[in-house]
Design a protein around this motif. Structure first.
Motif, mmCIF file in Angstrom:
data_model
loop_
_atom_site.group_PDB
_atom_site.id
_atom_site.type_symbol
_atom_site.label_atom_id
_atom_site.label_comp_id
_atom_site.label_asym_id
_atom_site.label_seq_id
_atom_site.Cartn_x
_atom_site.Cartn_y
_atom_site.Cartn_z
ATOM 1 N N LYS A 96 -0.209 17.250 15.355
ATOM 2 C CA LYS A 96 -0.006 15.809 15.248
ATOM 3 C C LYS A 96 -0.521 15.365 13.888
ATOM 4 O O LYS A 96 -1.539 15.858 13.417
ATOM 5 C CB LYS A 96 -0.760 15.061 16.348
ATOM 6 N N GLU A 97 0.213 14.445 13.304
ATOM 7 C CA GLU A 97 -0.217 13.888 12.032
ATOM 8 C C GLU A 97 0.091 12.405 12.013
ATOM 9 O O GLU A 97 1.115 11.963 12.523
ATOM 10 C CB GLU A 97 0.503 14.557 10.859
ATOM 11 N N ARG A 98 -0.819 11.656 11.439
ATOM 12 C CA ARG A 98 -0.600 10.246 11.138
ATOM 13 C C ARG A 98 -0.848 10.098 9.656
ATOM 14 O O ARG A 98 -1.785 10.690 9.112
ATOM 15 C CB ARG A 98 -1.549 9.351 11.925
ATOM 16 N N ALA A 99 -0.002 9.334 8.993
ATOM 17 C CA ALA A 99 -0.174 9.122 7.556
ATOM 18 C C ALA A 99 0.388 7.758 7.185
ATOM 19 O O ALA A 99 1.252 7.208 7.882
ATOM 20 C CB ALA A 99 0.531 10.213 6.756
ATOM 21 N N ASP A 100 -0.107 7.227 6.097
ATOM 22 C CA ASP A 100 0.480 6.031 5.499
ATOM 23 C C ASP A 100 1.603 6.495 4.593
ATOM 24 O O ASP A 100 1.527 7.575 3.990
ATOM 25 C CB ASP A 100 -0.572 5.270 4.687
ATOM 26 N N GLU A 101 2.650 5.685 4.498
ATOM 27 C CA GLU A 101 3.788 6.035 3.653
ATOM 28 C C GLU A 101 4.299 4.790 2.942
ATOM 29 O O GLU A 101 4.128 3.680 3.431
ATOM 30 C CB GLU A 101 4.937 6.613 4.488
ATOM 31 N N ILE A 102 4.954 5.023 1.820
ATOM 32 C CA ILE A 102 5.653 3.951 1.139
ATOM 33 C C ILE A 102 7.029 4.464 0.725
ATOM 34 O O ILE A 102 7.152 5.566 0.183
ATOM 35 C CB ILE A 102 4.858 3.397 -0.063
ATOM 36 N N PHE A 103 8.061 3.692 1.063
ATOM 37 C CA PHE A 103 9.434 3.995 0.625
ATOM 38 C C PHE A 103 9.669 3.209 -0.654
ATOM 39 O O PHE A 103 9.415 1.996 -0.715
ATOM 40 C CB PHE A 103 10.461 3.594 1.686
ATOM 41 N N VAL A 104 10.168 3.888 -1.675
ATOM 42 C CA VAL A 104 10.530 3.268 -2.941
ATOM 43 C C VAL A 104 11.993 3.609 -3.179
ATOM 44 O O VAL A 104 12.337 4.784 -3.310
ATOM 45 C CB VAL A 104 9.668 3.816 -4.101
ATOM 46 N N GLY A 105 12.860 2.596 -3.161
ATOM 47 C CA GLY A 105 14.262 2.905 -3.353
ATOM 48 C C GLY A 105 15.168 1.739 -3.061
ATOM 49 O O GLY A 105 14.806 0.574 -3.282
ATOM 50 N N SER A 106 16.347 2.073 -2.521
ATOM 51 C CA SER A 106 17.370 1.041 -2.351
ATOM 52 C C SER A 106 18.189 1.244 -1.079
ATOM 53 O O SER A 106 18.204 2.316 -0.491
ATOM 54 C CB SER A 106 18.305 1.039 -3.568
ATOM 55 N N ASP B 268 8.721 12.141 -8.463
ATOM 56 C CA ASP B 268 7.480 12.413 -9.186
ATOM 57 C C ASP B 268 6.889 11.154 -9.824
ATOM 58 O O ASP B 268 6.060 11.240 -10.717
ATOM 59 C CB ASP B 268 7.679 13.516 -10.226
ATOM 60 N N SER B 269 7.306 9.967 -9.319
ATOM 61 C CA SER B 269 6.781 8.707 -9.852
ATOM 62 C C SER B 269 6.334 7.792 -8.714
ATOM 63 O O SER B 269 6.959 6.774 -8.438
ATOM 64 C CB SER B 269 7.858 8.002 -10.684
ATOM 65 N N PRO B 270 5.233 8.147 -8.027
ATOM 66 C CA PRO B 270 4.756 7.274 -6.949
ATOM 67 C C PRO B 270 4.263 5.942 -7.517
ATOM 68 O O PRO B 270 3.940 5.851 -8.710
ATOM 69 C CB PRO B 270 3.607 8.071 -6.332
ATOM 70 N N PRO B 271 4.211 4.915 -6.672
ATOM 71 C CA PRO B 271 3.707 3.626 -7.145
ATOM 72 C C PRO B 271 2.255 3.741 -7.616
ATOM 73 O O PRO B 271 1.519 4.628 -7.160
ATOM 74 C CB PRO B 271 3.792 2.732 -5.909
ATOM 75 N N PRO B 272 1.825 2.856 -8.511
ATOM 76 C CA PRO B 272 0.437 2.884 -8.974
ATOM 77 C C PRO B 272 -0.543 2.803 -7.800
ATOM 78 O O PRO B 272 -0.332 2.040 -6.854
ATOM 79 C CB PRO B 272 0.326 1.630 -9.860
ATOM 80 N N GLY B 273 -1.575 3.607 -7.851
ATOM 81 C CA GLY B 273 -2.600 3.615 -6.817
ATOM 82 C C GLY B 273 -2.301 4.508 -5.630
ATOM 83 O O GLY B 273 -3.142 4.696 -4.764
ATOM 84 N N TYR C 7 6.715 8.430 -0.061
ATOM 85 C CA TYR C 7 5.473 9.081 -0.470
ATOM 86 C C TYR C 7 4.466 8.931 0.659
ATOM 87 O O TYR C 7 4.196 7.816 1.109
ATOM 88 C CB TYR C 7 4.914 8.428 -1.738
ATOM 89 N N GLY C 8 3.926 10.047 1.140
ATOM 90 C CA GLY C 8 2.933 10.036 2.216
ATOM 91 C C GLY C 8 1.533 10.245 1.658
ATOM 92 O O GLY C 8 1.335 11.049 0.747
ATOM 93 N N PHE C 9 0.576 9.494 2.204
ATOM 94 C CA PHE C 9 -0.805 9.609 1.734
ATOM 95 C C PHE C 9 -1.765 9.282 2.878
ATOM 96 O O PHE C 9 -1.360 8.767 3.918
ATOM 97 C CB PHE C 9 -1.048 8.703 0.515
ATOM 98 N N ILE D 42 -1.644 8.177 -4.293
ATOM 99 C CA ILE D 42 -1.753 9.607 -4.606
ATOM 100 C C ILE D 42 -1.185 10.358 -3.407
ATOM 101 O O ILE D 42 -1.864 10.568 -2.404
ATOM 102 C CB ILE D 42 -3.220 10.001 -4.878
ATOM 103 N N PRO D 43 0.102 10.729 -3.480
ATOM 104 C CA PRO D 43 0.752 11.314 -2.306
ATOM 105 C C PRO D 43 0.318 12.743 -2.019
ATOM 106 O O PRO D 43 0.039 13.514 -2.939
ATOM 107 C CB PRO D 43 2.237 11.262 -2.661
#
Length: 172
Positions: free
Chosen positions: A88-98, A50-55, A73-75, A57-58
Motif C-alpha cells: 500500500k502506498e499513499r502519496a501527494d501528487e501534482i498533475f501539470v499539463g492540459s 523532468d521539470s517538476p513545479p518549484p518546491g 509528479y508524486g512526492f 521534489i518527486p
C-alpha cells in the motif's frame, strides 16, 4: 434440461447486469456535469517529465497521454508492504499539463494497492485511486474536482503502463 435452465438463468443475470451498467454510466458521466477522461500513463523516458513545479521534489513521475497530456509528479510517499506481498502506498501528487488545450495544474492524493510475489520479486497486480484535492487547481484547472483511477498494466514488465480513467468536474 437442467443445463439449459442454468444457461438461461446466467443469460438473464448477465442481461440484468448489463442493463444496470448502461443505466448507471450516463447518469454518472453526463448527468452531473462531469467530463469523462481516459488514457495511458508511462514511466517517462530521458528528457520527459523532468521539470517538476518549484518546491516539488518527486520520487516518481508518470507521463500522461490520452485526454490528459502532461506529467504527474508524486512526492511524500508512505509505503508499506506486508509479509504476504500486499503493498500500500499513499502519496501527494501534482498533475501539470492540459486537457483539450486548456492548461494548468491540480493536486491529487494517491492511494495505491498492489500484490507482489516476494520470492520472484515481481508485481502481480496493482491499482490506485487519485482523488483531486479540493481547491488545488491552477490556470484552466481552477475549481476542478473529481478523481482518476489507474490500473497497472504489467503485460510488458520492461515497460509498464498505467491505464487511467475518471471523471472531472468544472473543466471548461
Amino acid at each position: 434440461m437442467k443445463k439449459r435452465l442454468t444457461t438461461q438463468r446466467m443469460a438473464a443475470v448477465i442481461s440484468a447486469l448489463l442493463l444496470t451498467l448502461v443505466m448507471a454510466v450516463p447518469a454518472s458521466a453526463g448527468g452531473n456535469g462531469a467530463t469523462q477522461v481516459s488514457g495511458i500513463g508511462f514511466v517517462p523516458g530521458v528528457g520527459e517529465c523532468d521539470s517538476p513545479p518549484p518546491g516539488v521534489i518527486p520520487t516518481y513521475a508518470i507521463l500522461m497521454t490520452g485526454d490528459l497530456v502532461g506529467c504527474v509528479y508524486g512526492f511524500n510517499p508512505e509505503f508499506k508492504i506486508g509479509p504476504s506481498g500486499v503493498a500500500k502506498e499513499r502519496a501527494d501528487e501534482i498533475f501539470v499539463g492540459s486537457h483539450n488545450g486548456h492548461e494548468g495544474t491540480f493536486r491529487m492524493r494517491e492511494n495505491w494497492h498492489a500484490k507482489f510475489d516476494l520470492a520472484a520479486e515481481t508485481q502481480i497486480f496493482g491499482f490506485c485511486k487519485h482523488p483531486i484535492v479540493k481547491g488545488s487547481g491552477t490556470g484552466d484547472f481552477e475549481g476542478v474536482r473529481g478523481r482518476l483511477d489507474f490500473r497497472d498494466d504489467l503485460s510488458n514488465p520492461d515497460k509498464p503502463r498505467f491505464v487511467y480513467q475518471g471523471h472531472l468536474k468544472n473543466l471548461d
